[in-house]
Design a protein around this motif. Structure first.
Motif, PDB file in Angstrom:
ATOM      1  N   ASN A   9       0.815  -1.226   0.000  1.00 21.20           N
ATOM      2  CA  ASN A   9       0.000   0.000   0.000  1.00 21.20           C
ATOM      3  C   ASN A   9       0.843   1.268   0.000  1.00 21.20           C
ATOM      4  N   LYS A  10       2.164   1.124   0.165  1.00 21.48           N
ATOM      5  CA  LYS A  10       3.059   2.280   0.123  1.00 21.48           C
ATOM      6  C   LYS A  10       3.538   2.572  -1.309  1.00 21.48           C
ATOM      7  N   LEU A  11       3.131   1.701  -2.237  1.00 25.37           N
ATOM      8  CA  LEU A  11       3.459   1.913  -3.646  1.00 25.37           C
ATOM      9  C   LEU A  11       2.328   2.658  -4.339  1.00 25.37           C
ATOM     10  N   ASN A  12       2.715   3.478  -5.299  1.00 25.24           N
ATOM     11  CA  ASN A  12       1.718   4.243  -6.055  1.00 25.24           C
ATOM     12  C   ASN A  12       1.319   3.445  -7.293  1.00 25.24           C
ATOM     13  N   ILE A  13       0.622   2.317  -7.044  1.00 29.27           N
ATOM     14  CA  ILE A  13       0.317   1.370  -8.116  1.00 29.27           C
ATOM     15  C   ILE A  13      -0.591   1.973  -9.179  1.00 29.27           C
ATOM     16  N   LEU A  14      -1.559   2.767  -8.766  1.00 24.10           N
ATOM     17  CA  LEU A  14      -2.531   3.317  -9.720  1.00 24.10           C
ATOM     18  C   LEU A  14      -1.873   4.199 -10.776  1.00 24.10           C
ATOM     19  N   LYS A  15      -0.822   4.946 -10.381  1.00 20.41           N
ATOM     20  CA  LYS A  15      -0.164   5.859 -11.320  1.00 20.41           C
ATOM     21  C   LYS A  15       0.955   5.193 -12.121  1.00 20.41           C
ATOM     22  N   ALA A  16       1.300   3.970 -11.783  1.00 23.48           N
ATOM     23  CA  ALA A  16       2.400   3.288 -12.467  1.00 23.48           C
ATOM     24  C   ALA A  16       1.997   2.897 -13.887  1.00 23.48           C
ATOM     25  N   ARG A  17       2.879   3.156 -14.839  1.00 18.19           N
ATOM     26  CA  ARG A  17       2.639   2.747 -16.222  1.00 18.19           C
ATOM     27  C   ARG A  17       2.974   1.262 -16.414  1.00 18.19           C
ATOM     28  N   SER A  18       3.963   0.780 -15.657  1.00 21.36           N
ATOM     29  CA  SER A  18       4.364  -0.615 -15.822  1.00 21.36           C
ATOM     30  C   SER A  18       5.076  -1.129 -14.573  1.00 21.36           C
ATOM     31  N   PHE A  19       5.150  -2.467 -14.482  1.00 18.62           N
ATOM     32  CA  PHE A  19       5.931  -3.152 -13.455  1.00 18.62           C
ATOM     33  C   PHE A  19       7.145  -3.780 -14.138  1.00 18.62           C
ATOM     34  N   TYR A  20       8.329  -3.610 -13.556  1.00 16.10           N
ATOM     35  CA  TYR A  20       9.542  -4.240 -14.076  1.00 16.10           C
ATOM     36  C   TYR A  20       9.998  -5.268 -13.051  1.00 16.10           C
ATOM     37  N   LEU A  21       9.951  -6.555 -13.408  1.00 18.38           N
ATOM     38  CA  LEU A  21      10.293  -7.636 -12.487  1.00 18.38           C
ATOM     39  C   LEU A  21      11.705  -8.126 -12.801  1.00 18.38           C
ATOM     40  N   ASN A  22      12.601  -7.975 -11.842  1.00 23.18           N
ATOM     41  CA  ASN A  22      14.033  -8.194 -12.088  1.00 23.18           C
ATOM     42  C   ASN A  22      14.469  -9.638 -11.824  1.00 23.18           C
ATOM     43  N   SER A  23      13.558 -10.591 -12.030  1.00 23.41           N
ATOM     44  CA  SER A  23      13.859 -12.019 -11.918  1.00 23.41           C
ATOM     45  C   SER A  23      12.672 -12.790 -12.453  1.00 23.41           C
ATOM     46  N   PHE A  24      12.834 -14.101 -12.606  1.00 20.69           N
ATOM     47  CA  PHE A  24      11.731 -14.929 -13.100  1.00 20.69           C
ATOM     48  C   PHE A  24      11.353 -16.019 -12.098  1.00 20.69           C
ATOM     49  N   PHE A  25      12.294 -16.870 -11.710  1.00 18.27           N
ATOM     50  CA  PHE A  25      11.973 -18.013 -10.863  1.00 18.27           C
ATOM     51  C   PHE A  25      11.810 -17.612  -9.401  1.00 18.27           C
ATOM     52  N   SER A  26      10.748 -16.882  -9.122  1.00 20.25           N
ATOM     53  CA  SER A  26      10.480 -16.437  -7.762  1.00 20.25           C
ATOM     54  C   SER A  26       8.988 -16.182  -7.578  1.00 20.25           C
ATOM     55  N   ILE A  27       8.404 -16.787  -6.561  1.00 25.52           N
ATOM     56  CA  ILE A  27       6.992 -16.539  -6.268  1.00 25.52           C
ATOM     57  C   ILE A  27       6.812 -15.123  -5.730  1.00 25.52           C
ATOM     58  N   LYS A  28       7.700 -14.733  -4.797  1.00 24.22           N
ATOM     59  CA  LYS A  28       7.574 -13.415  -4.164  1.00 24.22           C
ATOM     60  C   LYS A  28       7.897 -12.272  -5.099  1.00 24.22           C
ATOM     61  N   TRP A  29       8.915 -12.441  -5.946  1.00 22.86           N
ATOM     62  CA  TRP A  29       9.426 -11.312  -6.725  1.00 22.86           C
ATOM     63  C   TRP A  29       9.034 -11.361  -8.185  1.00 22.86           C
ATOM     64  N   CYS A  30       8.285 -12.400  -8.573  1.00 19.72           N
ATOM     65  CA  CYS A  30       7.769 -12.449  -9.941  1.00 19.72           C
ATOM     66  C   CYS A  30       6.260 -12.719  -9.954  1.00 19.72           C
ATOM     67  N   LEU A  31       5.826 -13.860  -9.431  1.00 14.53           N
ATOM     68  CA  LEU A  31       4.421 -14.235  -9.532  1.00 14.53           C
ATOM     69  C   LEU A  31       3.486 -13.306  -8.766  1.00 14.53           C
ATOM     70  N   LEU A  32       3.839 -12.958  -7.538  1.00 11.71           N
ATOM     71  CA  LEU A  32       2.953 -12.088  -6.756  1.00 11.71           C
ATOM     72  C   LEU A  32       2.833 -10.688  -7.358  1.00 11.71           C
ATOM     73  N   PRO A  33       3.950 -10.039  -7.737  1.00 12.64           N
ATOM     74  CA  PRO A  33       3.809  -8.749  -8.435  1.00 12.64           C
ATOM     75  C   PRO A  33       3.030  -8.879  -9.748  1.00 12.64           C
ATOM     76  N   LEU A  34       3.210 -10.013 -10.426  1.00 12.74           N
ATOM     77  CA  LEU A  34       2.487 -10.243 -11.672  1.00 12.74           C
ATOM     78  C   LEU A  34       0.972 -10.294 -11.429  1.00 12.74           C
ATOM     79  N   LEU A  35       0.566 -10.954 -10.354  1.00  6.40           N
ATOM     80  CA  LEU A  35      -0.862 -11.029 -10.021  1.00  6.40           C
ATOM     81  C   LEU A  35      -1.433  -9.644  -9.741  1.00  6.40           C
ATOM     82  N   ILE A  36      -0.648  -8.809  -9.047  1.00  6.56           N
ATOM     83  CA  ILE A  36      -1.091  -7.435  -8.771  1.00  6.56           C
ATOM     84  C   ILE A  36      -1.225  -6.657 -10.081  1.00  6.56           C
ATOM     85  N   ALA A  37      -0.258  -6.847 -10.972  1.00  6.94           N
ATOM     86  CA  ALA A  37      -0.294  -6.162 -12.272  1.00  6.94           C
ATOM     87  C   ALA A  37      -1.515  -6.579 -13.081  1.00  6.94           C
ATOM     88  N   ILE A  38      -1.816  -7.868 -13.055  1.00 10.79           N
ATOM     89  CA  ILE A  38      -2.990  -8.366 -13.781  1.00 10.79           C
ATOM     90  C   ILE A  38      -4.260  -7.754 -13.187  1.00 10.79           C
TER      91      ILE A  38
END
Length: 371
Positions: free
Chosen positions: A81-110
């Protein structure tokens, strides 16, 4: 100003994790005049071994206007909730094989219908896939259920592009090299040392095969200092056995310590040759640092640094060939002073070309992150 949120498990001042956190910070440094970044990261370095000396769970300034949040493990979910998600144009995920750092941010983006750029940072290279293969193949399969038109992969070389296409034939993939940023302008140190290796001590770096090859051909007069975190202790113990044998044959090979980013330039400037025998490399920022310090690179042909061979400023070898490894090191040992100077001058010419490319890359990154 446009806003992009970067999700990365490791971020500066973390340094044991190698290139990915450095690559992310370089994107921010070069794009900060066009994009406002928010960075969501952990409060630890490689594998949660070392806690970073940072303020946890509170937005902090990075390069003046950008925001970074260093999350403690238990607060990871509560700081979104400390991120300004609504104003973000995109998410940049700096890894792939990670639930916390790839899949969960991806779900939020979707959920928020945001564009997603995934940068695997070499995780699709064969040498990486071959470690924990079953888990990674399962992850790759499950990821198919999340694919959509808003997802794009970012890779820095053609090799990883081809590897990803094996699994996701229809996915959009952009090949854009890393930015290269160095604080090094002049060589201040006298080059009174011979060979240096800088990298994580893992199977991927191919050190054991490299050392075994030199033992087989009875290399002599080799002085090699090794810097980097020992990530695989069992693998390192096997390396030490070979090092002990080599050192009995008129060689001096020794492990030093891990380096933080601020130390790398100073260390490289003292050596004549930089050695990187990896089975594969995503980009290898350390190779670029070596070239900028006139430290002649001797690297694997499986790295993307074909320009080293094209400009004749270094030596490339097949990482699976014992003979090529030996001949490459032997050639460097026997190199005369005038030859070294010629190689070093070509290094400077190559690094100038690389730095000039940064301005061209800015437009490519702008389109990648925002279009």
């Amino acid at each position: 100003m446009h806003k992009v949120i970067i999700f990365t498990e490791y971020f500066t001042p973390a340094f044991l994790a190698g290139g990915p956190p450095k690559s992310a910070s370089n994107i921010i440094k070069f794009m900060k005049d066009k994009i406002n970044f928010e960075i969501y990261t952990s409060n630890y370095d490689l594998r949660n071994i070392n806690k970073l000396k940072v303020i946890n769970n509170h937005p902090l300034k990075f390069l003046n206007k950008n925001k970074v949040i260093y999350n403690s493990t238990i607060r990871y979910f509560f700081n979104f909730n400390k991120l300004n998600i609504l104003k973000a144009r995109s998410f940049y995920l700096n890894s792939f094989f990670s639930i916390k750092w790839c899949l969960l941010p991806l779900l939020i983006a979707i959920l928020y219908k945001k564009k997603v750029i995934i940068s695997p940072r070499g995780q699709f290279h064969k040498s990486s896939i071959n470690q924990k293969t079953i888990k990674k193949k399962l992850f790759i399969f499950c990821f198919n259920f999340f694919l959509n038109k808003n997802i794009c992969f970012h890779v820095t070389d053609k090799n990883e592009y081809l590897q990803i296409k094996k699994y996701y034939k229809k996915i959009n993939i952009k090949i854009i090299p890393n930015f290269f940023f160095s604080n090094n302008n002049k060589i201040h140190e006298k080059k009174n040392k011979q060979f240096v290796f800088i990298g994580r001590i893992t199977k991927k770096k191919n050190l054991l095969f490299f050392l075994t090859s030199l033992k087989k051909y009875r290399i002599e007069n080799l002085t090699l200092d090794m810097f980097g975190p020992i990530e695989d202790l069992n693998y390192w113990n096997e390396c030490k056995k070979i090092i002990d044998i080599l050192n009995k044959n008129n060689n001096k090979i020794s492990y030093q310590r891990p380096l933080n980013y601020k130390e790398i330039n100073k260390v490289l400037s003292k050596y004549n040759f930089f050695v990187l025998p990896s089975t594969s490399e995503n980009f290898s920022l350390t190779t670029a640092e070596a070239i900028s310090n006139k430290c002649i690179p001797i690297v694997t042909k499986n790295s993307p640094w074909k320009s080293i061979e094209d400009t004749n400023c270094g030596i490339r070898f097949n990482p699976n060939s014992e003979k090529e490894i030996f001949l490459s090191i032997k050639k460097a040992i026997n190199m005369k002073k005038k030859q070294k100077i010629a190689f070093q001058n070509r290094c400077i010419n190559l690094i100038k070309k690389i730095k000039n490319q940064n301005m061209l890359l800015k437009e490519q990154y702008f389109k990648l992150l925002l279009n």
